[in-house]
Design an enzyme around this catalytic site. Structure first.
Site, short mmCIF file in Angstrom:
data_model
loop_
_atom_site.label_atom_id
_atom_site.label_comp_id
_atom_site.label_asym_id
_atom_site.label_seq_id
_atom_site.Cartn_x
_atom_site.Cartn_y
_atom_site.Cartn_z
N SER A 11 0.88 -1.18 0.00
CA SER A 11 0.00 0.00 0.00
C SER A 11 0.91 1.22 0.00
CB SER A 11 -0.86 -0.03 1.27
OG SER A 11 -1.42 1.24 1.54
N TYR A 55 -2.73 -1.32 10.27
CA TYR A 55 -2.67 -1.51 8.81
C TYR A 55 -1.31 -1.09 8.27
CZ TYR A 55 -4.22 -1.35 3.93
OH TYR A 55 -4.36 -1.55 2.57
P1 NAP Z 1 -11.53 -6.10 -0.80
O1 NAP Z 1 -12.39 -5.69 -1.94
O2 NAP Z 1 -12.09 -6.09 0.57
O3 NAP Z 1 -10.89 -7.52 -1.14
C1 NAP Z 1 -10.13 -8.23 -0.20
C2 NAP Z 1 -10.61 -9.67 -0.20
O4 NAP Z 1 -9.79 -10.40 0.73
C3 NAP Z 1 -12.06 -9.78 0.29
O5 NAP Z 1 -12.78 -10.69 -0.51
C4 NAP Z 1 -11.88 -10.30 1.70
O6 NAP Z 1 -13.00 -10.98 2.21
C5 NAP Z 1 -10.69 -11.21 1.51
N1 NAP Z 1 -10.12 -11.62 2.78
C6 NAP Z 1 -10.00 -10.89 3.91
N2 NAP Z 1 -9.49 -11.65 4.91
C7 NAP Z 1 -9.29 -12.87 4.39
C8 NAP Z 1 -8.81 -14.09 4.93
N3 NAP Z 1 -8.44 -14.18 6.21
N4 NAP Z 1 -8.74 -15.16 4.13
C9 NAP Z 1 -9.12 -15.08 2.84
N5 NAP Z 1 -9.59 -13.96 2.26
C10 NAP Z 1 -9.68 -12.86 3.04
O7 NAP Z 1 -10.25 -5.15 -0.72
P2 NAP Z 1 -9.29 -4.55 -1.85
O8 NAP Z 1 -9.41 -3.09 -1.76
O9 NAP Z 1 -9.50 -5.24 -3.14
O10 NAP Z 1 -7.89 -4.95 -1.23
C11 NAP Z 1 -7.04 -5.94 -1.81
C12 NAP Z 1 -5.63 -5.71 -1.29
O11 NAP Z 1 -5.19 -4.41 -1.70
C13 NAP Z 1 -5.51 -5.72 0.23
O12 NAP Z 1 -4.29 -6.34 0.61
C14 NAP Z 1 -5.48 -4.25 0.59
O13 NAP Z 1 -4.84 -4.01 1.82
C15 NAP Z 1 -4.70 -3.70 -0.59
N6 NAP Z 1 -4.88 -2.26 -0.79
C16 NAP Z 1 -6.11 -1.73 -1.08
C17 NAP Z 1 -6.24 -0.35 -1.27
C18 NAP Z 1 -7.54 0.30 -1.59
O14 NAP Z 1 -7.60 1.55 -1.58
N7 NAP Z 1 -8.61 -0.44 -1.86
C19 NAP Z 1 -5.11 0.46 -1.17
C20 NAP Z 1 -3.89 -0.11 -0.86
C21 NAP Z 1 -3.78 -1.48 -0.70
P3 NAP Z 1 -14.00 -10.16 3.20
O15 NAP Z 1 -14.58 -9.07 2.35
O16 NAP Z 1 -14.97 -11.19 3.63
O17 NAP Z 1 -13.12 -9.61 4.31
#
Ligand code: NAP
Length: 237
Positions: free
Chosen positions: A127, A140
């Site tokens: 991130s 985080y």
């Molecule tokens: P998202 O839409 O919430 O997708 C994350 C997925 O991971 C969800 O389906 C979630 O399920 C699943 N997950 C969470 N805990 C888990 C576990 N213990 N075992 C298996 N699956 C699990 O979020 P995203 O924004 O796409 O994020 C994806 C990655 O990008 C993450 O690592 C996040 O930190 C990183 N990131 C995101 C952003 C942003 O602005 N969106 C910015 C920087 C980095 P649940 O929904 O049931 O929890």
């Protein structure tokens, strides 16, 4: 099938939602075979990836299904704002478990396959908070700093086996993870839109395109590297 990732066999976690779903779709579109995992959604392997031995089983099932494994993209993650005072141990540890320990376990279990392939690829998702801290993000940001350090160390250790390890560092991306914060605090969304010189939130596809590049032959000499994909936000004071 053709495409620049033809012949690659990848695990993508977090593939039931947001960035992980976009990454899985892009790798497939570029010709890779993809084995998807998440705790929810339409994926090949449904499990909480923090549970003991689950990552061992995930790698075994992926290798069986695809006949091998050369690429790992752990996208599963959790995030929420919690002030330091009153921050309970259980939530802090949960964030580290999902965002760091599960990534470590998956990469460890995949490593023999990546080494055997000779040109393995690991692309972790950090991130911009792998590079800065902010109010309410102590768990985080700690987890994401750690993922960047982990990735650089893995790159150093596995480079002699032809394996690259890179960490994509997204800025603010519109996904189900960020939707509640942007709904509750529209000024937070406006802040990020204005901070990025490109003047918008990112889309999952913005991240997926970069991940696909890093998985491709074109990125064969890129490793041990964190890459901001944030519309220019971090490059700006
Ligand atoms: P998202 O839409 O919430 O997708 C994350 C997925 O991971 C969800 O389906 C979630 O399920 C699943 N997950 C969470 N805990 C888990 C576990 N213990 N075992 C298996 N699956 C699990 O979020 P995203 O924004 O796409 O994020 C994806 C990655 O990008 C993450 O690592 C996040 O930190 C990183 N990131 C995101 C952003 C942003 O602005 N969106 C910015 C920087 C980095 P649940 O929904 O049931 O929890």
């Amino acid at each position: 099938m053709s495409g620049r990732l033809h012949g690659r066999r990848a695990i993508v976690t977090g593939a039931g939602s947001g960035i992980g779903a976009a990454v899985a779709a892009k790798l497939l579109a570029d010709g890779a075979e993809v084995f998807t995992a998440d705790v929810q959604g339409d994926v090949d392997f449904t499990a909480d990836l923090t549970r003991d031995a689950v990552n061992t089983r995930l790698v075994a099932e992926a290798v069986e299904a695809m006949g091998g494994l050369d690429t790992v993209v752990p996208c599963a993650g959790v995030s929420a704002f919690h002030p330091l005072e009153g921050h309970d141990d259980a939530y802090f540890l949960r964030v580290l478990d999902v965002n760091l320990i599960a990534v470590f376990r998956l990469v460890r279990e995949a490593t023999p396959h990546l080494k055997a392939h000779g040109a393995g690829r690991i692309v972790t998702i950090g991130s911009t908070t792998s590079s800065y801290g902010d109010e309410g993000l102590c768990a985080y940001a700690a987890s994401k700093h750690a993922v960047l350090g982990f990735t650089k160390s893995v790159a150093a250790e596995l480079g002699p086996f032809g394996v690259t390890a890179t960490c994509v560092q997204p800025g603010a991306i519109a996904t189900p993870m960020t939707a509640p914060a942007f709904e509750q605090m529209p000024e937070y969304q406006t802040f990020w839109e204005n901070k990025a010189p490109l003047r918008r939130l990112g889309r999952p596809e913005d991240i997926a395109d970069v991940v696909a590049f890093l998985c491709s032959k074109a990125a064969r000499f890129v490793s041990g590297h964190g890459l901001w994909v944030d519309g220019g936000a971090m490059g700006r004071h």
